[in-house]
Design an enzyme around this catalytic site. Structure first.
Site, short mmCIF file in Angstrom:
data_model
loop_
_atom_site.label_atom_id
_atom_site.label_comp_id
_atom_site.label_asym_id
_atom_site.label_seq_id
_atom_site.Cartn_x
_atom_site.Cartn_y
_atom_site.Cartn_z
N ASP A 13 36.84 46.01 24.46
CA ASP A 13 37.83 45.19 24.69
C ASP A 13 38.84 46.03 25.01
OD1 ASP A 13 36.47 43.14 23.32
OD2 ASP A 13 36.93 44.06 21.48
N LYS A 16 38.66 45.43 30.34
CA LYS A 16 37.88 45.59 31.66
C LYS A 16 38.15 44.19 32.45
CE LYS A 16 34.30 46.11 28.71
NZ LYS A 16 34.94 46.08 27.36
N GLY A 40 33.35 39.75 25.64
CA GLY A 40 34.34 38.69 25.61
C GLY A 40 35.25 39.35 26.64
N HIS A 41 35.40 38.82 27.81
CA HIS A 41 36.43 39.41 28.79
C HIS A 41 37.58 38.31 29.22
CE1 HIS A 41 33.24 42.43 30.47
NE2 HIS A 41 33.38 42.42 28.91
N GLN A 223 31.26 46.15 26.76
CA GLN A 223 31.27 46.80 25.71
C GLN A 223 31.88 48.18 26.03
OE1 GLN A 223 27.87 45.20 26.16
NE2 GLN A 223 29.02 43.48 25.11
#
Ligand code: GDP
Ligand code: IMO
Ligand code: MG
Length: 427
Positions: A13, A16, A40-41, A223
């Site tokens: 988080d 990225k 989750g991007h 990650q």
């Protein structure tokens, strides 16, 4: 043309997705190499705000071909949900491909992720419960089902039948839960096979050919390094290698072809899930960081654990990944602090550590040693040029650069694509 890898440098988080969306403008291929829908991007750009789990964050640039490499854990429900979500914003990806060698998350992976976490009780990892760990276990045990297996109903049947029997034995005899029906799972995945077929390619060959043609390939990490199965805070890690090594195995790419390794560092530290986090703050500054930064999981909505920037884990991450570039994100979240701390070492009794100790239980005992720097106390979210940042913000970034031992090329001061300051060009 080069390869640039964008790697999460902390516990995930870090931003990225935002940086990939920004840099992918120049890319011919944007490739995910590991993890799955545990990621989750968030991307905020002129087309809207998007939360991507599997589809690469380069998808908003029509020139870029987006690929999911062999290292991925493919959750097909999540994949098609994401496509539908993009379509709602009138985004219709035409250059999106999945490796035939990528492994598939099956319904029993979801079930076992939940059952194993429950069984661990107080020792639970705090996984995202998306079946990631059980899927990678099957990959390594050679019980996995790959995307390519879904394309032929007979192959799928021959792979699924023995595996499902084994999984049902575990689900019913070990956990006393209900078995899955072979017919239902088989039918569902035959259907998935038909729907996924147009997306399936030999992604490793696509990447090699692109490089041979002189194209720019961008690797999108998921990650973060401290969640790496080998080098992270084991056992409180994910089940893949989010580091640069994972990029090579997760795509079939030689390390010699990677020119730029860009580490993404959040300007403070967060972690979601269990496991040691030396700078975690249960009161202040933790609460202010969480509320100002809206630090709640993109994926699971869980509150993230927050604390000051930890230069010990960050320097380690820079070393094991060999970062030759860094981006410092979310600097704006620190706008309101009178003074800001950076953890430069740990102490356990009289012993000082400048690298995170890996022997069991030791990191949990580490007390952070801080330096303190003055805050800037003003809104930096509209600043576009490095020179215009307040002196205190520049000093903070410089100090982090010195502690990391690698140059900070980008400073991010807001979630939107344009809220990014280029300190020096990467490409
Ligand atoms: P990822 O998993 O590394 O892609 O990061 P996430 O998307 O899970 O979390 C990063 C969050 O920070 C997202 O909500 C981004 O929109 C947001 N973000 C990224 N960079 C910045 C920044 O510089 N400032 C602020 N305020 N938000 C940012
Ligand atoms: P992005 O790509 C933050 C964490 C989980 C848990 C541990 C294991 O958005 O940075 P898993 O479901 O992978 O078996 O969970 O890893 N985790 C992440 N934390 N960001 C992520 O991805 C994460 N992916 C997994 O919270 O602690
Ligand atoms: Mg995330």
């Amino acid at each position: 043309m080069p390869v640039i890898a964008v790697i999460g440098a902390q516990w995930g988080d870090e931003g990225k997705g935002k940086i990939v969306d920004l840099l992918a403008e120049k890319a011919n291929i944007v490739a995910r190499f590991g993890g799955g829908s545990n990621a989750g991007h968030t991307v905020v750009n002129p087309q809207g705000t998007f939360k991507l789990r599997l589809i690469p964050s380069g998808i908003f640039h029509t020139k870029a071909t987006c690929v999911l490499g062999n290292g991925l854990a493919i959750d097909l429900t999540a994949f098609f949900e994401e496509l539908a979500m993009l379509k709602e914003s009138d985004i219709h990806p035409s250059n999106l491909y999945i490796s035939d060698k990528a492994h598939v998350i099956m319904p029993y992976h979801y079930i076992l992720d939940g059952l194993e976490e429950e069984a661990k009780g107080a020792n639970a990892i705090g996984t995202t419960r998306r079946g990631i760990g059980p899927m990678y276990v099957d990959k390594v045990s050679r019980l996995g089902i790959r995307v390519g297996d879904l394309l032929d109903k007979d192959v799928l049947r021959s792979r699924l039948e023995p595996v499902l029997k084994l999984k049902n034995d575990i689900i019913t005899k070990v956990y006393g839960d209900k078995p899955l029906s072979f017919d239902e799972v088989y039918k569902q995945y035959c259907d998935f096979g038909q729907r996924i077929a147009p997306f399936v390619r030999e992604v490793d060959s696509m990447v090699i050919d692109a490089l041979d043609a002189g194209e720019l390939v961008m690797l999108e990490g998921a990650q973060g390094a401290l969640l790496d199965i080998d080098h992270g805070t084991y056992p409180f890690v994910t089940s893949s290698s989010p580091m640069i090594g994972g990029a090579c195995t997760g795509l079939g790419l030689s390390p010699l072809r990677i020119d730029h390794i860009l580490g993404i560092f959040k300007a403070y530290t967060t972690r979601v899930g269990a496991g040691p986090m030396p700078t975690e703050s249960h009161e202040e500054p933790g609460n202010t960081l969480r509320e100002r930064g809206n630090e709640y999981g993109t994926n699971t909505k869980r509150p993230r654990r927050c604390g000051w920037f930890d230069a010990v884990i960050s320097r380690y991450s820079a070393q094991i990944n060999g970062f030759n570039h860094a981006a410092l994100t979310r600097l704006d979240i620190l706008d309101t602090f009178e003074s800001i701390k950076i953890c430069t070492a740990y102490k356990v009794g009289d012993v000082t550590y400048t690298r995170p100790p890996s022997l069991p239980g030791l990191l949990e005992k580490c007390e952070p040693v801080y330096i303190e720097m003055p805050g800037w106390n003003c809104d930096i979210t509209n600043i576009k040029r490095y020179e215009d940042l307040p002196a205190e913000a520049k000093a903070y970034a410089k100090k982090i650069e010195e502690l990391l031992g690698c140059p900070i090329n980008l400073i991010s001061v807001g979630s939107a694509r344009e809220q990014t300051i280029e300190v020096s060009p990467i490409l």
